[in-house]
Motif scaffolding. Structure first.
Motif, PDB file in Angstrom:
ATOM      1  N   SER A   1      11.216  18.195 -46.724  1.00  0.00           N
ATOM      2  CA  SER A   1      11.114  16.993 -45.689  1.00  0.00           C
ATOM      3  C   SER A   1      10.859  15.849 -46.805  1.00  0.00           C
ATOM      4  O   SER A   1      10.429  15.803 -48.080  1.00  0.00           O
TER       5      SER A   1
ATOM      6  N   ARG B   1      12.431  27.465 -44.170  1.00  0.00           N
ATOM      7  CA  ARG B   1      12.718  26.282 -45.103  1.00  0.00           C
ATOM      8  C   ARG B   1      12.852  26.381 -46.429  1.00  0.00           C
ATOM      9  O   ARG B   1      13.726  26.344 -47.247  1.00  0.00           O
ATOM     10  N   LYS B   2      12.041  27.155 -46.781  1.00  0.00           N
ATOM     11  CA  LYS B   2      11.594  27.455 -48.358  1.00  0.00           C
ATOM     12  C   LYS B   2      12.902  28.452 -48.982  1.00  0.00           C
ATOM     13  O   LYS B   2      13.477  28.310 -49.966  1.00  0.00           O
TER      14      LYS B   2
ATOM     15  N   TRP C   1       5.563  21.435 -37.824  1.00  0.00           N
ATOM     16  CA  TRP C   1       5.824  20.120 -38.555  1.00  0.00           C
ATOM     17  C   TRP C   1       5.250  18.906 -37.599  1.00  0.00           C
ATOM     18  O   TRP C   1       5.664  18.774 -36.633  1.00  0.00           O
TER      19      TRP C   1
ATOM     20  N   ASP D   1      10.616  27.670 -39.342  1.00  0.00           N
ATOM     21  CA  ASP D   1       9.314  27.673 -40.006  1.00  0.00           C
ATOM     22  C   ASP D   1       9.303  27.142 -41.290  1.00  0.00           C
ATOM     23  O   ASP D   1      10.607  27.232 -42.342  1.00  0.00           O
ATOM     24  N   ALA D   2       8.052  27.004 -42.119  1.00  0.00           N
ATOM     25  CA  ALA D   2       7.883  26.539 -43.272  1.00  0.00           C
ATOM     26  C   ALA D   2       8.700  27.711 -44.366  1.00  0.00           C
ATOM     27  O   ALA D   2       9.310  27.335 -45.117  1.00  0.00           O
ATOM     28  N   ASP D   3       8.528  28.948 -44.099  1.00  0.00           N
ATOM     29  CA  ASP D   3       8.781  29.987 -44.904  1.00  0.00           C
ATOM     30  C   ASP D   3      10.447  29.985 -44.974  1.00  0.00           C
ATOM     31  O   ASP D   3      11.120  30.306 -45.954  1.00  0.00           O
TER      32      ASP D   3
ATOM     33  N   HIS E   1       3.448  16.317 -45.865  1.00  0.00           N
ATOM     34  CA  HIS E   1       4.285  17.448 -46.417  1.00  0.00           C
ATOM     35  C   HIS E   1       4.878  16.981 -47.826  1.00  0.00           C
ATOM     36  O   HIS E   1       4.410  16.002 -48.248  1.00  0.00           O
TER      37      HIS E   1
ATOM     38  N   GLN F   1      10.762  20.697 -34.848  1.00  0.00           N
ATOM     39  CA  GLN F   1      10.716  22.025 -35.713  1.00  0.00           C
ATOM     40  C   GLN F   1       9.309  22.776 -35.950  1.00  0.00           C
ATOM     41  O   GLN F   1       8.252  22.158 -35.845  1.00  0.00           O
TER      42      GLN F   1
ATOM     43  N   LEU G   1      17.794  19.983 -45.896  1.00  0.00           N
ATOM     44  CA  LEU G   1      16.828  20.879 -46.535  1.00  0.00           C
ATOM     45  C   LEU G   1      17.758  21.691 -47.639  1.00  0.00           C
ATOM     46  O   LEU G   1      17.385  21.993 -48.695  1.00  0.00           O
TER      47      LEU G   1
ATOM     48  N   ASP H   1       8.809  21.826 -48.250  1.00  0.00           N
ATOM     49  CA  ASP H   1       9.732  22.267 -46.941  1.00  0.00           C
ATOM     50  C   ASP H   1      10.984  21.135 -47.087  1.00  0.00           C
ATOM     51  O   ASP H   1      11.849  21.257 -45.871  1.00  0.00           O
TER      52      ASP H   1
END
Length: 421
Positions: free
Chosen positions: A72, A314-315, A59, A310-312, A65, A56, A13, A70
Motif C-alpha cells: 500500500s 499480500r506478501k 487494513w 490479508d497481510a500474509d 502501513h 481488505q 500489489l 503490504d
C-alpha cells in the motif's frame, strides 16, 4: 469477483512488487525551503485508488502501513508525513461484459465502493472531510484534516442506468472518466482486452450524452484511459476544460496511455490540466514480453478470486511477482524517469496546466518514489529545475483547484439544483 476484482490485487500489489532497492542516478535531498514551500501549498493528487483497500481484511486508513509490508502507498500517517492534503478518491470498476446482468453487477459494485469512501470519511471526522467545491481544499487543510473529493474511473457502473450520475453527484462525485482498459458503452479505450475490436468511433452517442450531463452538473471530465480520438472529440464537445487525472508524455515514452505533445498543447489552450502518472510501465519500456505477461496473468488469477487479501497473502503475491520480474529481468522505472515525464509536460503544456496524479494504490510508484512519503522530493526536484514558488504551488494543487472552480462555474444551476433536491 469476476470483472469487479479489487484493482489493488491485480495492479498495485503485484505490479509494484520489487521496486525497493533500485538505485537512482542521484538521490534528492529535500531542503528546508522545499518543505516550507510545500507546507504553504495545497497538495492534491487527482487519482487515489486507496478505496480499493478499504474492504481488505485488517487494513485501516488510520494505521501506518508500509509499501514493503503490504504494497500500500497511502494511509493517514503517511499522508501527514508526505504533506499530501488530499485529492480525488476513486470509485474504480474493472470493465466487464456489456450484457445487462454484468451491467447490473457493475452498478451495484460502484455504489458499494462509493459507500465505502463515504463511510471512511464518516468514521474519521477528525482526520478527513468530504470536499465538493474548489474552496473546500483550503478550508479543510486549515482545519487540519485531509480532503476527500470523489471521482469515478470508468463509467461502467452507469451503463445500466446513466441517470444514476445525478445520484453520484449528490453523494459527492466531482470527476468522471468514461472508460478504462477496454471499450465500453461510452467510449473507446486507449488499451483493450485481448479479442476486443480496436477500431470504433471514439465516443459513442451514449458517451456524448454523458459529457453533456457532466457539464451540466459541473463534474470534471477525465480523459485518462481513453483513446486519442476520444480526446479530440471530448475537447470539441465539452463546454468546460477537461483533465487527465493520471497520464504521461507520449513524446517521452510512446505508451497508448500517454498524451502526445500536439494534444498537450490543445489541452492547455482549452484550459485543461494533465496530472502526471508514476506507473512504471507508462514511463519506460520495462522489457515485458508476451511470455512474461502470460505468467503474470496466472499469478493475477491465483489471487483474484477473493474480495481481499490479508497481510500474509499480500506478501505472498508481492514475492511471486518479484521473483517473476527477476526471472525476466524486468526493468523498473525510477524517480528520474518520473521527473523526466513531469518536466517535459510542464515545458510543453505550461506550468499552469500540470499537476500530480501518481496512481497511488493503483499501480503507481517507482524506485525512489514508492509511496506518498516521498512527495517532498518532487517539490525539491521542481525547485532544482528552476521553477518558482508560485509555479510549484500551482503544480502541487493550485491548478487542480482552479480547474474545479472553472468547471463548476460553467455548470447549469437548474441541473445542479435538481440533482441536490
Amino acid at each position: 469477483m469476476g470483472v469487479m476484482k479489487n484493482k489493488v490485487l491485480v495492479v498495485a500489489l503485484l505490479a509494484c512488487a520489487g521496486l525497493p532497492g533500485q538505485a537512482l542516478a542521484k538521490d534528492v535531498v529535500v531542503s528546508d525551503k522545499a518543505r516550507a514551500l510545500q507546507a504553504s501549498a495545497i497538495n492534491l493528487d487527482t487519482h487515489l485508488d486507496t478505496p480499493a483497500l478499504f474492504g481488505q481484511p485488517g487494513w485501516k486508513i488510520t494505521d501506518r502501513h508500509s509499501f514493503q509490508g503490504d504494497g500500500s502507498q497511502i494511509d493517514y500517517p503517511r499522508m501527514v508525513e508526505g504533506g499530501l492534503d488530499g485529492g480525488f478518491w476513486v470509485v474504480y470498476t474493472g470493465q466487464g461484459p456489456l450484457d445487462e446482468m454484468s451491467k447490473l453487477k457493475a452498478r451495484d459494485f460502484g455504489l458499494k465502493r462509493l459507500g465505502e469512501i463515504r463511510e471512511m470519511v464518516a468514521a474519521n471526522p477528525d482526520k478527513f472531510a468530504l470536499a465538493t467545491v474548489a474552496g473546500d481544499a483550503a478550508r479543510i487543510k486549515a482545519e487540519g484534516k485531509k480532503s476527500v473529493y470523489i471521482s469515478m474511473e470508468n463509467a461502467y457502473p452507469l451503463s445500466h442506468d446513466p441517470t444514476l450520475l445525478s445520484y453520484y453527484y449528490k453523494a459527492g462525485l466531482r470527476m468522471l472518466s468514461l472508460v478504462h482498459g477496454s471499450h465500453n458503452d461510452f467510449a473507446d479505450s486507449a488499451g483493450t482486452a485481448p479479442g476486443v475490436v480496436t477500431a470504433r468511433e471514439g465516443l459513442t452517442e451514449k458517451g456524448r450524452q454523458m459529457i453533456v450531463e457532466a457539464n451540466k452538473l459541473g463534474i470534471i471530465l477525465d480523459h485518462s484511459h481513453a483513446s486519442p480520438e476520444v480526446f479530440d472529440q471530448m475537447i470539441a464537445l465539452s463546454k468546460a476544460p477537461i483533465i487527465l487525472s493520471h497520464s504521461g508524455a507520449w513524446d517521452v515514452y510512446p505508451h497508448p496511455r500517454n498524451l502526445d505533445d500536439k494534444r498537450l498543447k490543445v489541452l492547455a489552450a482549452h484550459g485543461g490540466v494533465i496530472q502526471v502518472n508514476s506507473l512504471g510501465g507508462y514511463l519506460i519500456d520495462t522489457g515485458a514480453t508476451p511470455e512474461y505477461r502470460a505468467e503474470l496473468g496466472k499469478i493475477y488469477q491465483s489471487f483474484g478470486g477473493r474480495r481481499g487479501l490479508d497481510a500474509d497473502a499480500r506478501k505472498q503475491a508481492m514475492a511471486q511477482i518479484a521473483a517473476l520480474d527477476a526471472k525476466y529481468k524486468i526493468k523498473k522505472a525510477s524517480f528520474d524517469d518520473y521527473m523526466r515525464h513531469l518536466l517535459h509536460i510542464i515545458e510543453v503544456a505550461g506550468w499552469q496546466h500540470v499537476g500530480l496524479g501518481a496512481d497511488w494504490d493503483g499501480g503507481g510508484g517507482v524506485a525512489g518514489y514508492e509511496d506518498i512519503t516521498a512527495l517532498p522530493k518532487v517539490v525539491q526536484a521542481l525547485l532544482d529545475a528552476g521553477y518558482k514558488d508560485e509555479q510549484v504551488r500551482a503544480i502541487l494543487g493550485g491548478n487542480t483547484v482552479r480547474l474545479i472552480e472553472t468547471v463548476q462555474s460553467l455548470a447549469d444551476p437548474a441541473a445542479v439544483k435538481a440533482a441536490l433536491d
